[in-house]
Design an enzyme around this catalytic site. Structure first.
Site: not given
Ligand SMILES: Cc1cc2nc3c(=O)[nH]c(=O)nc-3n(C[C@H](O)[C@H](O)[C@H](O)COP(=O)(O)OP(=O)(O)OC[C@H]3O[C@@H](n4cnc5c(N)ncnc54)[C@H](O)[C@@H]3O)c2cc1C
Length: 391
Positions: A138, A254, A348, A379
């Site tokens: 989370p 992956e 579209q 990113e």
């Molecule tokens: C449909 C779906 C399936 C998934 N399945 C899995 C799974 O099986 N197992 C699992 O563990 N996870 C899973 N995920 C999670 C996925 O891997 C994460 O959503 C992803 O790693 C990004 O983490 P976050 O959503 O917490 O975003 P955050 O890390 O909080 O990032 C939020 C934003 O900040 C940007 N950001 C972060 N760091 C930087 C930086 N250093 N510089 C610039 N920008 C930055 C990001 O690019 C993004 O735009 C899944 C997600 C989805 C949507």
């Protein structure tokens, strides 16, 4: 309605042999009978039933690359490509099967003990066991060093506390690979990350709700909770503190799988759009006779062709065991972005009909944006590319 693309259209890809094509034919026939007619129903009911996992396992389509001693046929990566593409043609909800077969299972095959391999892999192949990989939390997505889930050794067990989220297959999984901190004082802190194999009936483990999403509506994405979950030390995967290294080693495949699936989803959108505009009329003409539509289709086909050429080259290099993490990262980010761009253009061309809830084109348009998050956001992927090209 679910449509299927014509087979043999582009089977002249260099890594595909006669055997791959036979495999492709039999998967396609299997899916046409066992998945295509039920896909819309699964979408409404909220996911793929366990019975389908067992059917696809019974037919020998899961983890065909595994060694014969675990029930596989020792197939090459080309079979994984065929499986991922054929599942994607039916719909992105089936991507969880590809993750089970070609993302989770390889961790155990590469880093597991013989006992772990014997315990899990044969059941992965038969579909009796559904697997998931739980990394995201989370409060932590991109910055793996910030993992908060802890696993502290005590009396022959790891006591695991924390939560994971967004876990694909998490709601149905019988078994998960979970990234935890086993050394809270490690410097740098990512050297304290380890991977544990956690079974669903582990005391202290529970699942939260199945998460609703903007796209991939009924695919299985869940929260997992560990409250003093007691995991035998024998369930450590590989060595303590090597978790990040293992994750990095598996990232190439992956990201490549992600690019492959995304490209196939895009190709399907093109196919659906071409069929639609051949039939639909505007200003007394079929839309495909309008110059603007022809320009758009030409642009989309060119993008897809470039993507396909790039990805097929990477598939060959991956099959040769080359280190191409930088290039697959480029492919993953470029293709998932391209896919979103093309998805907008296809919608579209459909206009109203592209936005009707149950239509496959509308579903693709909702699902495609979510693929950019798989295996790291754009990113973080770009940061790796920049670093690896010395910038
Ligand atoms: C449909 C779906 C399936 C998934 N399945 C899995 C799974 O099986 N197992 C699992 O563990 N996870 C899973 N995920 C999670 C996925 O891997 C994460 O959503 C992803 O790693 C990004 O983490 P976050 O959503 O917490 O975003 P955050 O890390 O909080 O990032 C939020 C934003 O900040 C940007 N950001 C972060 N760091 C930087 C930086 N250093 N510089 C610039 N920008 C930055 C990001 O690019 C993004 O735009 C899944 C997600 C989805 C949507």
């Amino acid at each position: 309605m679910v449509s299927t693309m014509a087979i043999n259209k582009d089977d002249s890809r260099s890594f595909l042999t006669e055997e791959h094509l036979l495999f492709k034919q039999s998967i396609r026939e299997f899916l046409a009978k066992e998945a295509v007619p039920f896909y819309d129903q699964w979408e409404k009911e909220g996911g793929i039933p366990c019975s389908f996992w067992e059917k696809i396992g019974d037919h020998g389509f899961l983890c065909p690359w595994l060694d014969v001693e675990f029930g596989g046929i020792g197939a090459d990566f080309g079979y994984s490509v065929v499986l991922a593409e054929e599942l994607e043609i039916v719909g992105s909800m089936l991507g969880g099967i590809s993750i089970h077969s070609d993302v989770v299972a390889p961790y155990i095959a590469s880093f597991g003990t013989i006992d772990q391999k014997q315990r899990y892999l044969p059941k992965f192949i038969t579909g009796e066991m559904i697997s998931a990989f739980a990394l995201t939390e989370p409060g932590m997505g991109s910055e793996l060093a910030d993992i908060q889930t802890t696993a502290i050794k005590k009396d022959g067990h790891y006591i695991v506390n924390g939560a994971k989220t967004f876990v694909t297959n998490g709601f149905k999984a019988d078994f998960m690979i979970v990234a935890c901190k086993t050394d809270l004082n490690a410097v740098p802190s990512q050297d304290g990350i380890s991977l544990l194999l956690i079974d669903k009936d582990t005391p202290g483990f529970s699942r939260g709700r199945k998460l609703g999403k903007a796209g991939l509506g009924s695919s299985d994405t869940a929260e997992l909770f560990f409250d003093d979950a007691s995991v035998p030390v024998g369930n450590l995967l590989g060595e303590e503190g090597k978790g990040l290294s293992y994750i990095t080693q598996k990232l190439q495949q992956e990201r490549l799988m992600c690019a492959i699936r995304s490209l196939m989803a895009t190709k399907d959108m093109l196919h659906l759009t071409m069929n639609f505009i051949k039939e639909r009329k505007a200003f007394d003409k079929k839309i495909n006779k309008l110059k603007n539509a022809q320009f758009t289709i030409a642009e989309i086909a060119t993008d897809i062709h470039l993507g396909r050429t790039f990805v097929d080259g990477l598939i060959c290099k991956h099959m040769n065991g080359e280190n191409i993490l930088t290039e697959v990262s480029m492919a993953k980010y470029w293709i998932t972005e391209m896919s979103k761009r093309i998805s907008d253009k296809c919608i579209q061309l459909h206009d109203g009909y592209g936005n009707m809830g149950d239509d496959k084109i509308a579903r693709r348009h909702r699902d495609i944006p979510l693929t950019t998050f798989f295996t790291g956001t754009d990113e973080t992927v770009k940061l790796l590319i920049a670093k690896n090209i010395g910038f």
